[in-house]
Design an enzyme around this catalytic site. Structure first.
Site, PDB file in Angstrom:
ATOM      1  N   LEU A   1       0.598  12.601   2.455  1.00 43.72           N
ATOM      2  CA  LEU A   1      -0.467  12.083   1.591  1.00 43.72           C
ATOM      3  C   LEU A   1      -1.384  11.167   2.375  1.00 43.72           C
ATOM      4  CD1 LEU A   1       1.455  11.192  -1.678  1.00 43.72           C
ATOM      5  CD2 LEU A   1      -0.405  12.813  -1.449  1.00 43.72           C
TER       6      LEU A   1
ATOM      7  N   TYR B   1       4.487  15.600  14.847  1.00 39.57           N
ATOM      8  CA  TYR B   1       5.278  14.727  13.979  1.00 39.57           C
ATOM      9  C   TYR B   1       6.776  14.895  14.206  1.00 39.57           C
ATOM     10  CZ  TYR B   1       6.076  11.440  10.263  1.00 39.57           C
ATOM     11  OH  TYR B   1       6.468  10.309   9.578  1.00 39.57           O
TER      12      TYR B   1
ATOM     13  N   PHE C   1       2.398  -7.311   5.093  1.00 37.61           N
ATOM     14  CA  PHE C   1       1.735  -7.947   6.235  1.00 37.61           C
ATOM     15  C   PHE C   1       0.244  -7.705   6.044  1.00 37.61           C
ATOM     16  CE2 PHE C   1       1.894  -8.341  11.132  1.00 37.61           C
ATOM     17  CZ  PHE C   1       2.022  -9.711  11.042  1.00 37.61           C
ATOM     18  N   GLU C   2      -0.402  -8.598   5.318  1.00 31.67           N
ATOM     19  CA  GLU C   2      -1.797  -8.365   4.935  1.00 31.67           C
ATOM     20  C   GLU C   2      -2.654  -9.592   5.227  1.00 31.67           C
ATOM     21  OE1 GLU C   2      -2.778  -5.466   4.017  1.00 31.67           O
ATOM     22  OE2 GLU C   2      -0.908  -4.466   3.449  1.00 31.67           O
TER      23      GLU C   2
ATOM     24  N   THR D   1      -2.675   8.010   3.398  1.00 37.28           N
ATOM     25  CA  THR D   1      -2.378   6.573   3.370  1.00 37.28           C
ATOM     26  C   THR D   1      -2.975   6.002   4.659  1.00 37.28           C
ATOM     27  OG1 THR D   1      -0.300   6.713   4.590  1.00 37.28           O
ATOM     28  CG2 THR D   1      -0.134   6.902   2.197  1.00 37.28           C
TER      29      THR D   1
ATOM     30  N   ALA E   1       5.238   0.872   7.741  1.00 35.28           N
ATOM     31  CA  ALA E   1       4.568   1.697   8.761  1.00 35.28           C
ATOM     32  C   ALA E   1       3.806   0.695   9.620  1.00 35.28           C
ATOM     33  CB  ALA E   1       3.619   2.695   8.126  1.00 35.28           C
TER      34      ALA E   1
ATOM     35  N   TYR F   1       9.194  11.955   6.962  1.00 34.77           N
ATOM     36  CA  TYR F   1       8.373  13.152   6.759  1.00 34.77           C
ATOM     37  C   TYR F   1       8.882  14.232   7.698  1.00 34.77           C
ATOM     38  CZ  TYR F   1       4.444  16.284   6.336  1.00 34.77           C
ATOM     39  OH  TYR F   1       3.696  17.396   6.114  1.00 34.77           O
TER      40      TYR F   1
ATOM     41  N   THR G   1       0.857  -1.192   0.000  1.00 37.61           N
ATOM     42  CA  THR G   1       0.000   0.000   0.000  1.00 37.61           C
ATOM     43  C   THR G   1       0.894   1.244   0.000  1.00 37.61           C
ATOM     44  OG1 THR G   1      -0.089  -0.054   2.424  1.00 37.61           O
ATOM     45  CG2 THR G   1      -1.958  -1.043   1.294  1.00 37.61           C
TER      46      THR G   1
ATOM     47  N   LYS H   1      12.131   8.808  13.268  1.00 43.07           N
ATOM     48  CA  LYS H   1      12.670   9.189  11.952  1.00 43.07           C
ATOM     49  C   LYS H   1      14.107   9.703  12.086  1.00 43.07           C
ATOM     50  CE  LYS H   1       9.044   8.075   9.549  1.00 43.07           C
ATOM     51  NZ  LYS H   1       9.068   6.866   8.717  1.00 43.07           N
TER      52      LYS H   1
END
Ligand code: NAD
Length: 385
Positions: free
Chosen positions: A268, A232, A73-74, A270, A139, A222, A50, A241
């Site tokens: 974006l 963030y 991982f779905e 997601t 993520a 990000y 994704t 990060k």
């Protein structure tokens, strides 16, 4: 089953196989119209199903003609439940890659585990020999390491943080109050979303002798504007990060044949970003300004531009003074941020639709799960398995 969207807060618990296929197809169509990427040949994409990982995989497969091995991982479908969007995306990606004669295999399992690393190495040895590009685009809410499970959290550090927020259930502007993290929560978030696992992947691949003599690896970060910094950049996720960036430097210095980069990407919609307070409001204000200026990009445009212009272009990797690759450059343009912040100050529930692209936000959200495509028949009864 007739599959309808079931939205609970920032997540949709259903996904439409044909809509997900359409989502992947549109991204592939975009990439096929772009000039070729001259770069990676055998690519491992960790977090491939994704968002940015999927868009990376599509860009490198269809513009660089790369062979891709993906890790995700779905959840697969059952008799009563549809699969997750990433599962359907990957089925569609593999089908379309094979139609074009491109190698594509995917492992569905926990990328943090030794077992999945070992399985990956076996497949590389058998099918590819070596990999020359590793995209690390995970993520995740948690990571189990040596029998201990660590959970990541999205919290401020220092002071409790209050700011405007978009209530995704009612489409209203509210005040978000985000608690601050304790030291353990910061450490745990770094454990999950920092660079430790990225480096473990590189170590495992190196030890197995499956890294090409000139290997590139990239992970994503990000930064964003001031208004999101408390939640963030200066919050728990920002600390993770920072660790990711430090790890990129370690990888480059520890492994002679590997160049590691962090690319700072645009905010974006997601599955990962929808879960962060304040960010959905910022994204809908940003979309409005960037669309009005004709410079809006989705994941696929961002990732194609990353690989074509900023990693595998004639100039090689293009970095800023801190060694970061920046595809958030258009987002952070002064004219863009000035306009976004003007609207940030004035946005209310009443004027939300005028100053923010709230419809665009939701359209992207539904499309992520395979809904809202005008050429998909959502009344069709679809067998789940
Ligand atoms: P996403 O939720 O769309 O994708 C996450 C991917 O990780 C999926 O493929 C999922 O299957 C995989 N994954 C999760 N846990 C896993 C596990 N244990 N094992 C194997 N695979 C696992 O997220 P995204 O927004 O595309 O995020 C990818 C990266 O990009 C993250 O590092 C994120 O911080 C970064 N990023 C995101 C944004 C944004 O606005 N969305 C902006 C800049 C950077």
């Amino acid at each position: 089953m007739i599959i309808q969207p079931k939205v609970k807060g920032f997540i949709c618990t259903t996904a439409h196989p044909k809509g997900c296929r359409e989502n992947v197809k549109r991204q592939i169509t975009y990439v096929k119209k772009q000039p070729a990427i001259k770069g990676a040949k055998n690519v491992l994409v960790i977090g491939c199903s994704t968002g940015y990982g999927l868009a990376s995989r599509i860009s490198l497969a269809f513009a660089a003609k790369a062979k891709t091995l993906g890790i995700m991982f779905e959840k697969a479908p059952t008799e009563r439940r549809c699969a997750t969007a990433g599962y359907y995306n990957t089925l569609a990606f593999e089908e379309m890659a094979k139609e074009d004669g491109l190698y594509a295999k995917t492992i569905n399992g926990d990328a943090f585990s030794d077992e999945i690393k070992a399985q990956t190495i076996d497949i590389i040895k058998k099918d590819l020999g070596t990999v020359d590009m590793i995209v690390y685009s995970i993520a995740a809410p948690r990571r189990t390491k040596d029998g201990v499970t660590y959970s990541s959290c999205i919290k401020a550090i220092g002071d409790e943080f209050k700011n405007k927020n978009l209530d995704l259930v009612h489409n209203t502007i509210t005040d978000a109050s985000i608690p601050y993290a304790n030291e353990e929560e910061v450490a745990n978030t770094i454990k999950v979303m920092g660079g430790e696992d990225w480096k473990e992947w590189i170590e495992a691949l190196d030890k197995a002798g499956v890294l090409a003599p000139d290997t590139t690896t990239v992970a994503y970060s990000y930064i964003g504007p001031e208004v999101t910094h408390a939640i963030y950049k200066n919050g728990t996720i920002g600390m993770a990060k920072n660790h990711l960036v430090a790890t990129s430097k370690e990888i480059t210095s520890d492994f002679q044949n590997v160049n590691a980069f962090v690319s700072v990407n645009k905010a974006l919609v997601t599955q990962a970003s929808s879960a962060i307070p304040v960010v959905p409001l910022y994204i809908s204000l940003l979309y409005k300004v960037m669309k009005d200026k004709g410079i809006h990009e989705g994941c696929i445009e961002q990732m194609y531009r990353l690989f074509h212009d900023k990693m595998f272009g004639t100039a090689g990797a293009v970095t800023d003074d801190s060694g970061l690759i920046r595809v958030d450059d258009w987002e952070l343009r002064e004219d863009v941020q000035t306009a976004v912040m003007e609207n940030w100050d004035k946005v209310t529930t009443k004027n939300l639709k005028d100053v923010a692209d709230i419809d665009g936000y939701w359209d992207d959200f539904y499309k992520m799960f395979g809904f809202h495509f005008d050429n998909v028949n959502y009344d069709e009864d679809i067998p789940l398995v």
